[in-house]
Structure formats: structure tokens, C-alpha cells
Design a protein around this motif. Structure first.
Motif, PDB file in Angstrom:
ATOM      1  N   ASP A 221      36.930   0.278  76.512  1.00 51.49           N
ATOM      2  CA  ASP A 221      36.034   0.491  78.044  1.00 51.49           C
ATOM      3  C   ASP A 221      36.146  -1.013  78.436  1.00 51.49           C
ATOM      4  OD1 ASP A 221      34.912   2.841  77.374  1.00 51.49           O
ATOM      5  OD2 ASP A 221      33.349   2.025  76.132  1.00 51.49           O
ATOM      6  N   LEU A 222      36.369  -1.176  79.831  1.00 50.91           N
ATOM      7  CA  LEU A 222      36.631  -2.189  80.720  1.00 50.91           C
ATOM      8  C   LEU A 222      35.431  -2.833  81.348  1.00 50.91           C
ATOM      9  CD1 LEU A 222      40.430  -1.756  81.314  1.00 50.91           C
ATOM     10  CD2 LEU A 222      39.321  -2.445  79.186  1.00 50.91           C
ATOM     11  N   PHE A 223      35.038  -3.826  81.474  1.00 53.12           N
ATOM     12  CA  PHE A 223      34.018  -4.451  82.624  1.00 53.12           C
ATOM     13  C   PHE A 223      34.671  -5.494  83.360  1.00 53.12           C
ATOM     14  CE2 PHE A 223      31.723  -2.108  79.589  1.00 53.12           C
ATOM     15  CZ  PHE A 223      31.327  -1.264  80.078  1.00 53.12           C
ATOM     16  N   TRP A 224      34.367  -5.887  84.446  1.00 56.24           N
ATOM     17  CA  TRP A 224      34.829  -7.154  84.965  1.00 56.24           C
ATOM     18  C   TRP A 224      33.694  -7.730  85.800  1.00 56.24           C
ATOM     19  CZ3 TRP A 224      37.467  -2.761  85.569  1.00 56.24           C
ATOM     20  CH2 TRP A 224      37.626  -2.475  86.950  1.00 56.24           C
TER      21      TRP A 224
ATOM     22  N   GLY B  97      30.044  -2.893  93.976  1.00 56.22           N
ATOM     23  CA  GLY B  97      31.406  -1.679  93.726  1.00 56.22           C
ATOM     24  C   GLY B  97      31.628  -1.480  92.408  1.00 56.22           C
ATOM     25  N   ASP B  98      32.637  -0.805  92.198  1.00 56.07           N
ATOM     26  CA  ASP B  98      33.000  -0.269  90.699  1.00 56.07           C
ATOM     27  C   ASP B  98      33.678  -1.234  89.970  1.00 56.07           C
ATOM     28  OD1 ASP B  98      32.744   1.339  88.596  1.00 56.07           O
ATOM     29  OD2 ASP B  98      34.536   2.672  89.425  1.00 56.07           O
ATOM     30  N   THR B  99      33.004  -1.934  88.757  1.00 62.43           N
ATOM     31  CA  THR B  99      33.804  -3.012  88.252  1.00 62.43           C
ATOM     32  C   THR B  99      33.993  -2.445  86.724  1.00 62.43           C
ATOM     33  OG1 THR B  99      31.623  -4.184  87.810  1.00 62.43           O
ATOM     34  CG2 THR B  99      32.919  -4.941  89.559  1.00 62.43           C
ATOM     35  N   SER B 100      33.971  -1.390  86.635  1.00 62.37           N
ATOM     36  CA  SER B 100      34.180  -0.868  85.114  1.00 62.37           C
ATOM     37  C   SER B 100      35.498   0.223  85.279  1.00 62.37           C
ATOM     38  CB  SER B 100      32.878  -0.342  84.484  1.00 62.37           C
ATOM     39  OG  SER B 100      32.717   0.744  85.159  1.00 62.37           O
ATOM     40  N   ALA B 101      35.987   0.472  83.849  1.00 63.30           N
ATOM     41  CA  ALA B 101      37.013   1.577  83.812  1.00 63.30           C
ATOM     42  C   ALA B 101      37.087   1.792  82.441  1.00 63.30           C
ATOM     43  CB  ALA B 101      38.145   1.063  84.447  1.00 63.30           C
ATOM     44  N   ILE B 102      37.434   3.071  82.155  1.00 65.69           N
ATOM     45  CA  ILE B 102      37.829   3.457  80.767  1.00 65.69           C
ATOM     46  C   ILE B 102      39.354   3.740  80.812  1.00 65.69           C
ATOM     47  CG2 ILE B 102      37.639   5.056  79.059  1.00 65.69           C
ATOM     48  CD1 ILE B 102      34.786   5.479  79.897  1.00 65.69           C
ATOM     49  N   VAL B 103      40.156   3.310  79.804  1.00 65.88           N
ATOM     50  CA  VAL B 103      41.591   3.425  79.899  1.00 65.88           C
ATOM     51  C   VAL B 103      42.042   3.892  78.521  1.00 65.88           C
ATOM     52  CG1 VAL B 103      42.201   1.630  81.672  1.00 65.88           C
ATOM     53  CG2 VAL B 103      42.095   0.946  79.236  1.00 65.88           C
ATOM     54  N   ASP B 104      42.986   4.658  78.059  1.00 68.15           N
ATOM     55  CA  ASP B 104      43.457   5.172  77.131  1.00 68.15           C
ATOM     56  C   ASP B 104      44.193   4.237  76.298  1.00 68.15           C
ATOM     57  OD1 ASP B 104      46.007   5.182  78.167  1.00 68.15           O
ATOM     58  OD2 ASP B 104      46.460   7.316  78.399  1.00 68.15           O
ATOM     59  N   GLY B 105      44.791   4.429  75.287  1.00 67.96           N
ATOM     60  CA  GLY B 105      45.569   3.682  74.438  1.00 67.96           C
ATOM     61  C   GLY B 105      46.860   3.020  74.945  1.00 67.96           C
ATOM     62  N   TYR B 106      47.189   3.449  76.179  1.00 66.90           N
ATOM     63  CA  TYR B 106      48.419   3.059  76.776  1.00 66.90           C
ATOM     64  C   TYR B 106      48.063   2.370  78.250  1.00 66.90           C
ATOM     65  CZ  TYR B 106      50.368   5.705  73.123  1.00 66.90           C
ATOM     66  OH  TYR B 106      50.617   5.900  71.785  1.00 66.90           O
ATOM     67  N   GLY B 107      46.848   1.887  78.562  1.00 69.57           N
ATOM     68  CA  GLY B 107      46.255   1.220  79.514  1.00 69.57           C
ATOM     69  C   GLY B 107      46.321   2.316  80.867  1.00 69.57           C
ATOM     70  N   ARG B 108      46.371   3.404  80.688  1.00 67.27           N
ATOM     71  CA  ARG B 108      46.162   4.468  81.759  1.00 67.27           C
ATOM     72  C   ARG B 108      44.630   4.632  81.885  1.00 67.27           C
ATOM     73  NH1 ARG B 108      50.881   7.778  78.943  1.00 67.27           N
ATOM     74  NH2 ARG B 108      49.027   8.110  77.460  1.00 67.27           N
ATOM     75  N   PRO B 109      44.380   4.820  83.234  1.00 67.37           N
ATOM     76  CA  PRO B 109      42.771   4.996  83.486  1.00 67.37           C
ATOM     77  C   PRO B 109      42.322   6.499  83.137  1.00 67.37           C
ATOM     78  CG  PRO B 109      43.887   4.599  85.682  1.00 67.37           C
ATOM     79  CD  PRO B 109      44.705   4.268  84.189  1.00 67.37           C
ATOM     80  N   VAL B 110      41.466   6.785  82.445  1.00 66.33           N
ATOM     81  CA  VAL B 110      41.034   8.157  82.177  1.00 66.33           C
ATOM     82  C   VAL B 110      40.231   8.719  83.525  1.00 66.33           C
ATOM     83  CG1 VAL B 110      39.674   9.656  80.637  1.00 66.33           C
ATOM     84  CG2 VAL B 110      40.948   7.734  79.645  1.00 66.33           C
ATOM     85  N   THR B 111      40.949   9.637  84.092  1.00 66.45           N
ATOM     86  CA  THR B 111      40.077  10.163  85.081  1.00 66.45           C
ATOM     87  C   THR B 111      39.580  11.739  85.136  1.00 66.45           C
ATOM     88  OG1 THR B 111      42.256  10.351  86.219  1.00 66.45           O
ATOM     89  CG2 THR B 111      41.293   8.327  86.921  1.00 66.45           C
ATOM     90  N   VAL B 112      40.113  12.418  84.351  1.00 60.57           N
ATOM     91  CA  VAL B 112      39.866  13.924  84.361  1.00 60.57           C
ATOM     92  C   VAL B 112      38.599  14.112  83.426  1.00 60.57           C
ATOM     93  CG1 VAL B 112      42.007  14.843  84.893  1.00 60.57           C
ATOM     94  CG2 VAL B 112      41.442  14.195  82.341  1.00 60.57           C
ATOM     95  N   ARG B 113      37.916  15.010  83.442  1.00 59.32           N
ATOM     96  CA  ARG B 113      36.766  15.249  82.606  1.00 59.32           C
ATOM     97  C   ARG B 113      35.677  14.236  82.192  1.00 59.32           C
ATOM     98  NH1 ARG B 113      36.802  19.960  79.169  1.00 59.32           N
ATOM     99  NH2 ARG B 113      39.025  19.822  79.215  1.00 59.32           N
ATOM    100  N   ASP B 114      35.597  13.576  83.460  1.00 57.05           N
ATOM    101  CA  ASP B 114      34.511  12.500  83.439  1.00 57.05           C
ATOM    102  C   ASP B 114      33.368  12.847  82.633  1.00 57.05           C
ATOM    103  OD1 ASP B 114      33.190  10.156  84.058  1.00 57.05           O
ATOM    104  OD2 ASP B 114      32.644  10.668  86.046  1.00 57.05           O
ATOM    105  N   THR B 115      32.937  12.034  81.438  1.00 56.03           N
ATOM    106  CA  THR B 115      31.831  12.367  80.733  1.00 56.03           C
ATOM    107  C   THR B 115      31.380  11.078  80.004  1.00 56.03           C
ATOM    108  OG1 THR B 115      31.314  13.647  78.675  1.00 56.03           O
ATOM    109  CG2 THR B 115      33.391  12.512  78.678  1.00 56.03           C
ATOM    110  N   LYS B 116      29.922  11.120  79.879  1.00 57.69           N
ATOM    111  CA  LYS B 116      29.429  10.052  79.188  1.00 57.69           C
ATOM    112  C   LYS B 116      29.639  10.355  77.545  1.00 57.69           C
ATOM    113  CE  LYS B 116      27.653   7.726  82.729  1.00 57.69           C
ATOM    114  NZ  LYS B 116      28.410   6.890  83.352  1.00 57.69           N
TER     115      LYS B 116
END
Lengths: 524, 101
Positions: A88-91, A107-126
Motif C-alpha cells: 500500500d502506497l501513499f505520498w 488528487g489521488d495520492t495513494s496506490a496499491i501495487v503487486d509484488g513486482y511494482g505493478r499497480p493493481v487496477t482490476v477488481r477494485d476492492t476494499k
């Protein structure tokens, strides 16, 4: 109140318990689920794959931040752990960046990335995180109000527990007494057994739960000593002085050696969070905080490294007795330190807690049903409690099953997807309430419990149809998360199905009894 | 508290009266006691504030139970008001003399 200690406490127990019972039931259910929030999150993001090398995964997350927010003031990274594959990333955007946007819009200052630094965009879920937050923040209302409500309910719970203990003459004998099929007596036994079974857990969890919200619920210990609460929080969390940018670019050192140095200092414990201040500048600082998984009360163990040279600059963690006590209490509540065995024990104690609160609520109606002057037309208060019991006890679990189903059935990419998963939970819960009001009470119990059973049973089936990972593939490939999740859903389905059957059976008995009584009256 | 001896209206009045004592008045008293403990526990200031806050969650339920156990509602009122006035004055004095950070 006037007829001796035990009676006055029994009275207090009944009313304190009833007034907050529904909210407490919801807190028990979602809090219990939250012990597996990371696992639920993984189940709800089946496409994400973990990187077994956590330092590499953290480095990949830093790579994402370098590409996305190179001029930020602070990066905050919650690196992947043994239980979560994502970071989980915030800046915090830099001043120039905020000025460039013109408005103060964040603006959007958070992101979720997988183990290889790729943002997780499908199946957006809490994911499981939502259930964890609902446990104390509720939903559709300001967080501050929700926490007051939750705090008040917790204090009622503490009073109900303490008065329940002193009400109880034969606390040990009752532990071995469970009489089935005896109506009110059985509900009392169920309430007693589940209450005594995990009594130390309830006391601990309620008290430590209050402690997690301590300075909001009881701010006067701080106010008495500090004219401004900010001074207090600075003494508790000595935040490093803000560091001015040097204006000289310097690349950030690799993170892996820093994480290894931290692990060596913390007896092998992992890193729970990484904060990078002034990234890309010569003044950059890297602050590593110890993962909560390694000790019960480990808030605040930090190491500060220079981001340009990798030298260790500062460390903190030595705190006083009261602070350490508070940290252990919060640690005990959240159970983040728990391994698998203890985690399941936490979970089962939480389930017992939900059963305790639920059976206590049902007991309130069972006790009064026998004494109703006109059983065909019970007074409003009785009907209200009876219907709310159904909506609370069957409705929320059904809603959670609906939440899991929505995760699999909503389109993979859609606007507000995560929010709609949550709406689905409340739609199912609300539908149960409407159903409970619209139907005769007994029928409503049977049908709501059966609906919850069917929804839980549908989860493994829908999962198997929509996602390639399930119980069977899990057994074959050692994907134990999916095995355990499907088994948990099947267990819940069976449990609610059993409850629905019991409710149907109880109806048969009580109507037979009523008929027999009516015949006896007629012949007398 | 079965209401056999007590008429229904009086019973309700007693419950309301004691709930008033056990919730808002109790909160006020607990807040005052917490403040006094925070100022006078023999610990560093930040530690004493936290220790007092942790203890407050034990003080509140005990006072609440005592209020519902009290033999007469009037006595409960007298005890609570007396404690709030006396301890409140002590806290105010302590803050006046000692100051805050």
C-alpha cells in the motif's frame, strides 16, 4: 436496583446488554472477520501474485513511486508481508506540485501495487480492510461520531460483562450445563456457556478495545496536563524535525541492505512500514518501523537511515511503562502478532462472542414471550426487539456473504467498484430488515437464516465459476488460502442452515404446545 | 429490579434518575478523577496522562455499577454531586497552581 446486589446487577445486565446488543453483535462479527482481513483481502484479489522476495517487492514499490511521484515530500510504503502480497502506497505531494495544480485539491495520492511494482487496477476492492474499518468506523457516517457510538457500546458491554459476572452464582457449574430443546432455558444455557467459555477474552477485548480509542473517549487525562493536545502527541510520537531539501539531487540507496540491517537489530522481525522523506534529494531520510507481527506491543520501534548514504542516523523505541502497557493492550486487541494457532483461537473466541451477544438478545424475547398478556398482539417494544434481532443476527452475516459474492459478480472494471461491493453488503442487510418487518416473526427467522445459508453456500460455487482458484485447485496445488476460504464458507452455510432448521423445528414444538394447552383449557 | 412494590411511574423515574447519574454524571466524575490522576501520579507527565487514561476505563464501570446498587437514589445523588464538587475543585486548584504544558 433495590432488592439486593445480584438482582440489581441482573437488571443492569439485561438493559445495558439489550440497548447496545445489536451494535455489539455487528462489532463482534466484523471484528472477528478482521482477524483474517489480510486473507480475505487476498481472496478478494485473486489475480494478484506475491513476490517471495520481500525486499525486492519493496524495491519495486519504490520504483513505482519514483516513476509516479518523484517530487513528493514524503512516500509512505506498507510493504508486502507474509500475509499480504500487495504494497500500500501513499505520498504527500511537494509544495510545487500542489501549486502547479492551482487548487488545493489533493488528487489521488495513494496506490496499491503487486509484488513486482505493478499497480493493481482490476477488481477494485476494499477487501477485508473494509470489515476491519467497519468494526470501529461503521459506514455512511462521520468517523468521529461512529467512534463515539462504538465507544459507548463498548462501555455498555464492559458494564454488561462485569454485572453479568456478579449476577452469576454458579459460574463454573453452568459451564457444563447445556440443555437443548428447552426453549428459554436453552437460550440461557447457550448464553452462559458462550459467555463463560471465553470470559477472559471478552474482558480483555472490550477493555483493550476502549483503549484503542482512549484519547478520543476520555481526553481529560491529556487535557489536565497539556493546554494543547498537539504537545502531548509530540511527546508520544517524537516526529523528526521537518528536514529542508538540500536542493542537490542524490539517488536513493537500495532498500534491501537497510531492511536487512533492521531485521538484524530486531531479532529477525520484519519491516512494517517504510517512510521516505525528501526522496531524490541529498537530505533524504528512510525511516523503517518494526512490523507489528513480531511482538505484542511494538509500536514505535524505528530506525532512521540517510537516503543518500544508507548510514544509520537515529533510532527510537525506548518508552515508559504506561506507554508500553498501552502498546501491549492495543497489540492484544488487534492480534497482529498472532501466529496461525493463536489467530484461529482469536477467531473462535470472536465467534463465541457473537453467539453470546446474539443468544443474549434472543433470550430477552424468549423470557418475555412466556409472560405476554396477549401473545397474539405483543406490545410495540417487544415486536421491535424481536424484528431487530432477526435483522441483526441473520442480516449482517447474509450481507457479508453478499459482499463476497459482489466481489466475484460485479464487472471487473467499473466506476466506484469498491464502493458498490460495500453497497451490496448493506443492500442485503437492509433487505433482511425489510423482510423481518414484513413477515410473521417465526417465518422471518426461518427465511432469513435460510437466506444467509444459501448466500454463503453460493460463494464457493460462484467463485469456482468466475475465478480459476478454488477448493479443488487449491488442494491440488497447495493454494491453502482458497481451500480454507471455501471451507469456511461451507461451514457458515451449514451453520446457518442448521439454525434455520432449528427455528423451523421450534415453531412446530411451540405451536403443538399451544394447541395442547388450548385443548386442556377447553376440557377444564 | 422487579417493580412489584414500586408503582410503574415511580420505577421509571428511579431508572431515569439513576441512568442520569450513571452516564453523564459518572462521565464527569471519571473525567475529573482521570485529570487528578494524570496530574498527581508519580510518573513523567506524558506517562501519567496515559496511565490515568487507561485507568479511566476501569473507574467508569465500577461507579456505574455502584450507582445502580445504591440503596437509595437520593444517597446516590448526594454522593455523586459531593464527589464532583470536591474533586472538581481540587482539580481546578491543581491546574491553577501547577499550570499545564
Amino acid at each position: 436496583m433495590r432488592q439486593g446486589f445480584r438482582q440489581s446487577m441482573a437488571w443492569l445486565h439485561t438493559w445495558a446488554g439489550l440497548l447496545c446488543g445489536w451494535l455489539l453483535f455487528a462489532m463482534f462479527v466484523t471484528g472477528t472477520a478482521a482477524y483474517f482481513q489480510d486473507e480475505i483481502g487476498r481472496w478478494m484479489k485473486p489475480e494478484v501474485h506475491a513476490n517471495p522476495d520481500r525486499a525486492a517487492a519493496t524495491q519495486a514499490a519504490i520504483g513505482y513511486l519514483q516513476a509516479t511521484a518523484p517530487n513528493a515530500d514524503i512516500w509512505y510504503i506498507a510493504p508486502p508481508s507474509a500475509r499480504t502480497p500487495t504494497a500500500d502506497l501513499f505520498w504527500q505531494p511537494g509544495k510545487d506540485e500542489i501549486a502547479a495544480r492551482g487548487t488545493r485539491q489533493r488528487g489521488d495520492t495513494s496506490a496499491i501495487v503487486d509484488g513486482y511494482g505493478r499497480p493493481v487496477t482490476v477488481r477494485d476492492t476494499k477487501g477485508g480492510w473494509f470489515l476491519y474499518r467497519f468494526h470501529f468506523d461503521l459506514h455512511y457516517m462521520p468517523v468521529l461520531w461512529a467512534r463515539y457510538l462504538v465507544g459507548i457500546a463498548s462501555m455498555f458491554m464492559l458494564i454488561a460483562i462485569l454485572s453479568g459476572i456478579v449476577t452469576h452464582k454458579k459460574i463454573f457449574a453452568d459451564f457444563f450445563m447445556l440443555r437443548f430443546g428447552k426453549g428459554q432455558r436453552s437460550w440461557l444455557d447457550a448464553h452462559n456457556v458462550t459467555a463463560v467459555f471465553a470470559l477472559p477474552f471478552y474482558l480483555m477485548i472490550t477493555y483493550t478495545g476502549l483503549v484503542t480509542l482512549a484519547t478520543q473517549l476520555m481526553p481529560f487525562g491529556v487535557i489536565a496536563n497539556y493546554a494543547s493536545p498537539g504537545t502531548f502527541f509530540n511527546e508520544v510520537f517524537p516526529a523528526g524535525k521537518p528536514v529542508e531539501r538540500a536542493g542537490v539531487a542524490a539517488p536513493l540507496v537500495p532498500i534491501a541492505p537497510l531492511m536487512a540491517a533492521a531485521a538484524a537489530r530486531w531479532d529477525g522481525a520484519g519491516v512494517g512500514s517504510v517512510r521516505v522523506t525528501n526522496p531524490g534529494d541529498r537530505s533524504a531520510l528512510v525511516t523503517l518501523t518494526r512490523a507489528p507481527g513480531s511482538a505484542i506491543g511494538s509500536s514505535g520501534d524505528t530506525l532512521i537511515f540517510s537516503g543518500a548514504t544508507g548510514a544509520l542516523l537515529d533510532q527510537s523505541g525506548a518508552t515508559g511503562g504506561a506507554m508500553a502497557t498501552q502498546a501491549v493492550m492495543i497489540g492484544l486487541h488487534a492480534g497482529r502478532f498472532a501466529g496461525w494457532g493463536l489467530r484461529w483461537l482469536y477467531f473462535l473466541s470472536g465467534v463465541a462472542g457473537a453467539v453470546m451477544v446474539g443468544s443474549g438478545l434472543v433470550l430477552w424475547t424468549a423470557k418475555r414471550r412466556a409472560k405476554l398478556p396477549d401473545p397474539a398482539h405483543p406490545p410495540f417494544g417487544f415486536r421491535l426487539v424481536a424484528r431487530l434481532n432477526i435483522a441483526a443476527i441473520a442480516g449482517l452475516p447474509a450481507g457479508i456473504a453478499g459482499y463476497f459474492l459482489a466481489n466475484r459478480l460485479l464487472p471487473l472494471v467499473m466506476e466506484q467498484r469498491a464502493a458498490w461491493e460495500i453497497h451490496c453488503l448493506f443492500i442485503v442487510w437492509g433487505a433482511t430488515l425489510v423482510w423481518a418487518i414484513a413477515r410473521p416473526e417465526r417465518r422471518a427467522w426461518i427465511e432469513s437464516l435460510a437466506a444467509a445459508a444459501l448466500l454463503f453456500a453460493a460463494v464457493p460455487i460462484v467463485n469456482a465459476v468466475t475465478v480459476p482458484r478454488n477448493l479443488l485447485t487449491g488442494l491440488l496445488s497447495g493454494d491453502w488460502l482458497f481451500v480454507a476460504f471455501d471451507l469456511a464458507m461451507i461451514t457458515l452455510a451449514v451453520g446457518f442452515g442448521f439454525a434455520a432448521r432449528k427455528a423451523a423445528h421450534a415453531k412446530a414444538i411451540s405451536s403443538r404446545r399451544a394447541r395442547r394447552a388450548a385443548r386442556a383449557m377447553a376440557t377444564a | 429490579m422487579a417493580a412489584k412494590a414500586v408503582p410503574e411511574r415511580r420505577y421509571r423515574l428511579i431508572v431515569m434518575s439513576r441512568a442520569l447519574l450513571a452516564i453523564p454524571f459518572n462521565y464527569a466524575l471519571t473525567a475529573i478523577v482521570t485529570g487528578l490522576l494524570a496530574r498527581h501520579l508519580p510518573l513523567a507527565r506524558v506517562e501519567a496522562s496515559i496511565a490515568a487514561t487507561l485507568l479511566s476505563f476501569a473507574i467508569f464501570p465500577v461507579i456505574a455499577m455502584a450507582i445502580f446498587y445504591a440503596r437509595s437514589t437520593l444517597r446516590a445523588w448526594l454522593w455523586m454531586s459531593g464527589a464532583i464538587v470536591l474533586l472538581g475543585a481540587a482539580l481546578a486548584l491543581s491546574v491553577q497552581l501547577g499550570g499545564r504544558a
